[in-house]
Design an enzyme around this catalytic site. Sequence first.
Site, mmCIF file in Angstrom:
data_model
loop_
_atom_site.group_PDB
_atom_site.id
_atom_site.type_symbol
_atom_site.label_atom_id
_atom_site.label_comp_id
_atom_site.label_asym_id
_atom_site.label_seq_id
_atom_site.Cartn_x
_atom_site.Cartn_y
_atom_site.Cartn_z
ATOM 1 N N GLY A 98 0.832 -1.205 0.000
ATOM 2 C CA GLY A 98 0.000 0.000 0.000
ATOM 3 C C GLY A 98 0.856 1.239 0.000
ATOM 4 O O GLY A 98 2.004 1.226 0.464
ATOM 5 N N GLY A 127 0.508 5.708 0.537
ATOM 6 C CA GLY A 127 -0.364 6.796 0.968
ATOM 7 C C GLY A 127 0.362 8.122 0.969
ATOM 8 O O GLY A 127 1.468 8.252 0.426
ATOM 9 N N ASP A 134 -14.287 7.639 7.907
ATOM 10 C CA ASP A 134 -13.818 7.406 6.536
ATOM 11 C C ASP A 134 -14.141 5.981 6.090
ATOM 12 O O ASP A 134 -13.281 5.256 5.573
ATOM 13 C CB ASP A 134 -12.317 7.677 6.444
ATOM 14 C CG ASP A 134 -11.876 8.029 5.021
ATOM 15 O OD1 ASP A 134 -12.746 8.330 4.179
ATOM 16 O OD2 ASP A 134 -10.663 8.004 4.745
#
Length: 367
Positions: free
Chosen positions: A26, A28, A151
Amino acid sequence: MGGCGSKVLDNTKLGKHHFDFQIIIGEGGFGKVNAVISRLKKTEDGKDQWYAIKTMAKKQILKKSNNHGLDMLFNERNLLVDLKSDFLINMHHCFQDDDSCYIVMDLMLGGDLRFHMARRDFFNENDARFYIALCALSLRACHKNWIIHRDVKPDNIVLGPDGYAKLTDFGISVRISEETPYCTLGSGTKPYMAPEMLSHSHKHGLTADIYMLGIMAFELLTGRRPYKEGVKKDTVRWVEECMTNDDLTDELPYAHKPTLPEAKFKLSEACTSFISGCLEPRPWARLATGTDAEWDSFKKHAYFEGFDWVNAEAHNATAYPAPVTPNKDTANCDTVGNNLVDTLMGEEKQERLTPEEQEKFADYDYM
């Protein structure tokens, strides 16, 4: 793959040298997430102990204006210290070096729901119900601790090897209280935000998460969000007016009733009722998971008829298998370039922090 440092490890202070960094799973705003193998411990049956480590560059954190980056960093760290659940990504450690901060977390290589949605267009009602229920279990773990996640979306629901899901990313989450059961921050992912979050005051509580769950549920079932432009501005104004005047009306004017676009396949009445209950514009009349009574009522909704809450809550994948079985030979993610040498955060030369800047991270470590 991976490996760094001497075989004799200094165990007095946890550091990057205690882990073998593997592929990136991942990326970000502040850095990357790697799958890692612990060099300090094995599993109970003597196998490698795997974790995920989120690496965040300190300079990038400090570049956020008004200490927003630091606030997000410590907010997530402090919330995860207290939050432990089978349906949340659990934090095990936090540590730092001169350049970066690191969070050691549960490793989930099954991919997020967004990844799996892209590969099957949409979920049928039974399969979607499974992940909606697991997300609700995640929110129940947050809400009973007075935490608004803020979120909720398919990108933040990640799957383990057994297909069971956990909620992740607490960067903008907020702890509220019984005395002050709301927050007034305006951040979030706009297409998923509840009407009260979009108002001028941004005043919202735990049920804002349920609204986002409703948006995600419709998206799982149809492959699209119900509102192209988000919730109607007139509805946002009406909700804010009601809340400002403390007019918690039982009547929902027709103009503000949630209307769902036609799906490719007709949704059942129970399913439509559930989504409408989540997308109820009045936060005080929305489905909820905060109190025991609210949670009990939520689970008894007609949409969950026949759902095995007992085995789901026990995370019993043998008795109640998940509808998605992730490919165990891959990371089930769309990261660009998984070459360890090229992409391992912290290998590049970072701009040095001043002693004053380093002091801002003094209380970050958690063992």
